[in-house]
Design a protein around this motif. Structure first.
Motif, PDB file in Angstrom:
ATOM      1  N   HIS A  69       0.708  -1.170   0.017  1.00  0.00           N
ATOM      2  CA  HIS A  69      -0.073   0.191  -0.089  1.00  0.00           C
ATOM      3  C   HIS A  69       1.039   1.447   0.024  1.00  0.00           C
ATOM      4  O   HIS A  69       0.666   2.315  -0.809  1.00  0.00           O
ATOM      5  N   GLU A  70       1.751   1.217   0.820  1.00  0.00           N
ATOM      6  CA  GLU A  70       2.812   2.415   0.828  1.00  0.00           C
ATOM      7  C   GLU A  70       3.641   2.802  -0.292  1.00  0.00           C
ATOM      8  O   GLU A  70       3.636   3.820  -0.717  1.00  0.00           O
ATOM      9  N   ALA A  71       3.729   1.521  -1.035  1.00  0.00           N
ATOM     10  CA  ALA A  71       4.377   1.858  -2.319  1.00  0.00           C
ATOM     11  C   ALA A  71       3.580   2.509  -3.174  1.00  0.00           C
ATOM     12  O   ALA A  71       4.047   3.635  -4.093  1.00  0.00           O
ATOM     13  N   ARG A  72       2.293   2.372  -3.375  1.00  0.00           N
ATOM     14  CA  ARG A  72       1.197   2.986  -4.067  1.00  0.00           C
ATOM     15  C   ARG A  72       1.119   4.377  -3.575  1.00  0.00           C
ATOM     16  O   ARG A  72       0.975   5.180  -4.333  1.00  0.00           O
ATOM     17  N   VAL A  73       0.956   4.491  -2.240  1.00  0.00           N
ATOM     18  CA  VAL A  73       0.864   5.943  -1.766  1.00  0.00           C
ATOM     19  C   VAL A  73       2.252   6.980  -2.152  1.00  0.00           C
ATOM     20  O   VAL A  73       1.835   8.035  -2.564  1.00  0.00           O
ATOM     21  N   LEU A  74       3.300   6.262  -2.236  1.00  0.00           N
ATOM     22  CA  LEU A  74       4.597   7.063  -2.557  1.00  0.00           C
ATOM     23  C   LEU A  74       4.311   7.422  -4.058  1.00  0.00           C
ATOM     24  O   LEU A  74       4.425   8.739  -4.478  1.00  0.00           O
ATOM     25  N   ALA A  75       3.910   6.613  -4.889  1.00  0.00           N
ATOM     26  CA  ALA A  75       3.681   6.760  -6.230  1.00  0.00           C
ATOM     27  C   ALA A  75       2.672   8.113  -6.414  1.00  0.00           C
ATOM     28  O   ALA A  75       3.070   8.774  -7.380  1.00  0.00           O
ATOM     29  N   LEU A  76       1.714   7.840  -5.985  1.00  0.00           N
ATOM     30  CA  LEU A  76       0.615   8.615  -6.131  1.00  0.00           C
ATOM     31  C   LEU A  76       0.864  10.187  -5.544  1.00  0.00           C
ATOM     32  O   LEU A  76       0.498  11.217  -5.867  1.00  0.00           O
ATOM     33  N   SER A  77       1.562  10.019  -4.456  1.00  0.00           N
ATOM     34  CA  SER A  77       2.038  11.387  -3.733  1.00  0.00           C
ATOM     35  C   SER A  77       3.042  12.139  -4.746  1.00  0.00           C
ATOM     36  O   SER A  77       2.898  13.523  -4.767  1.00  0.00           O
ATOM     37  N   VAL A  78       3.993  11.349  -5.225  1.00  0.00           N
ATOM     38  CA  VAL A  78       4.746  12.188  -6.229  1.00  0.00           C
ATOM     39  C   VAL A  78       3.987  12.782  -7.292  1.00  0.00           C
ATOM     40  O   VAL A  78       4.165  14.123  -7.675  1.00  0.00           O
ATOM     41  N   LEU A  79       3.003  12.190  -7.921  1.00  0.00           N
ATOM     42  CA  LEU A  79       2.084  12.691  -8.990  1.00  0.00           C
ATOM     43  C   LEU A  79       1.560  13.735  -8.530  1.00  0.00           C
ATOM     44  O   LEU A  79       1.361  14.923  -9.213  1.00  0.00           O
ATOM     45  N   GLY A  80       0.929  13.732  -7.372  1.00  0.00           N
ATOM     46  CA  GLY A  80       0.183  14.729  -6.737  1.00  0.00           C
ATOM     47  C   GLY A  80       0.775  15.995  -6.411  1.00  0.00           C
ATOM     48  O   GLY A  80       0.516  17.007  -6.682  1.00  0.00           O
ATOM     49  N   ARG A  81       2.011  15.729  -5.717  1.00  0.00           N
ATOM     50  CA  ARG A  81       2.840  16.866  -5.545  1.00  0.00           C
ATOM     51  C   ARG A  81       3.449  17.726  -6.507  1.00  0.00           C
ATOM     52  O   ARG A  81       3.616  18.891  -6.512  1.00  0.00           O
ATOM     53  N   LEU A 112      -5.935   6.462  -1.549  1.00  0.00           N
ATOM     54  CA  LEU A 112      -5.240   6.621  -2.626  1.00  0.00           C
ATOM     55  C   LEU A 112      -5.688   7.747  -3.704  1.00  0.00           C
ATOM     56  O   LEU A 112      -4.762   8.467  -4.378  1.00  0.00           O
ATOM     57  N   VAL A 113      -6.840   7.774  -3.865  1.00  0.00           N
ATOM     58  CA  VAL A 113      -7.510   8.692  -4.902  1.00  0.00           C
ATOM     59  C   VAL A 113      -7.185  10.085  -4.575  1.00  0.00           C
ATOM     60  O   VAL A 113      -6.719  10.954  -5.095  1.00  0.00           O
ATOM     61  N   ASP A 114      -7.273  10.233  -3.026  1.00  0.00           N
ATOM     62  CA  ASP A 114      -7.210  11.728  -2.672  1.00  0.00           C
ATOM     63  C   ASP A 114      -5.544  12.327  -2.538  1.00  0.00           C
ATOM     64  O   ASP A 114      -5.709  13.645  -2.750  1.00  0.00           O
ATOM     65  N   VAL A 115      -4.996  11.524  -2.888  1.00  0.00           N
ATOM     66  CA  VAL A 115      -3.248  11.972  -2.725  1.00  0.00           C
ATOM     67  C   VAL A 115      -2.810  12.430  -4.285  1.00  0.00           C
ATOM     68  O   VAL A 115      -1.983  13.241  -4.279  1.00  0.00           O
TER      69      VAL A 115
END
Length: 235
Positions: A69-81, A112-115
């Motif tokens: 899960h955290e690997a996906r959060v990391l990827a999506l956070s990079v996209l969002g940021r 995951l959507v929200d980040v």
């Protein structure tokens, strides 16, 4: 074959995990499917994302396809940021949005959507590119529909309320509690920008709304107005 950088990032995430955080995340993410929870504080994942905003889309795709899960959060956070730093007409934003859309099946929980969606899809929508948001809103998948609503949240915060109201109303009656909450919360944000529009919308739609959507939509109104609008549902 995995990129060495991706393997190193996942191992770093593992090194940050704790049993206590894992137990907390397991409780919070009961809706997820097909993922492993390591147990890393989200603040630590976000800080790691800030250090790796230049990750290639290939690396981000690989992270999204990891089971953690955290690997996906990391990827999506990079996209969002990094979307926050890009103009709506920047080709990189379009390419990052295409990655998000192509890998949406990996977006298996609401957090995951929200980040990513409010920033990647929302900034495109600010530039007038709203076809993806409309397609997501028409999906049968509640998580894709949430992506559309979270993108619309960015429009509301820039004072553009008409599309947000339409998308929120379109999401009502889904039967998915989290999506009902999201639609109600989006209407609540509309009310911050234009309370008269919110009230007029609820006067029309409150009788058919779920209790939870109406509660979220009205929670920032004055008590008397809130009670009046909520009573419409029972009328």
């Amino acid at each position: 074959m995995a990129e060495p950088e991706v393997d190193a990032l996942v191992e770093h995430l593992r090194s940050l995990a704790t049993d206590a955080e894992r137990a907390k995340l397991e409780r919070a993410l009961a809706d997820r499917t097909g993922t492993e929870v390591l147990g890393v504080r989200m603040g630590a994942v976000f800080a790691l994302a800030d250090e790796h905003l230049g990750l290639s889309r290939d690396a981000l795709r690989e992270l999204l396809r990891r089971p953690e899960h955290e690997a996906r959060v990391l990827a999506l956070s990079v996209l969002g940021r990094r979307a926050k730093r890009l103009r709506p007409d920047d080709p990189q934003l379009r390419a990052d949005a295409d990655l998000y859309l192509a890998e949406h099946d990996r977006v298996v929980s609401w957090d995951l959507v929200d980040v990513a969606a409010p920033y990647v899809l929302g900034r495109l929508a600010l530039g007038g590119d709203r076809a993806d948001v409309e397609a997501l809103a028409a999906s049968d998948d509640p998580l894709r529909r949430r992506s559309a609503l979270m993108a619309a949240l960015t429009l509301v915060r820039r004072g553009e309320t008409a599309d947000a109201v339409r998308l929120a109303i379109g999401a009502l009656g889904s039967g998915a509690e989290q999506l009902e909450r999201t639609a109600g919360a989006l209407l609540r944000e509309v009310g911050k920008a234009d309370e008269a529009l919110l009230v007029a919308t609820l006067e029309r739609h409150a009788p058919a709304m779920s209790a939870i959507a109406l509660r979220f939509a009205t929670e920032r109104l004055e008590p008397a107005e809130r009670a009046r609008l909520r009573a419409l549902r029972a009328a």
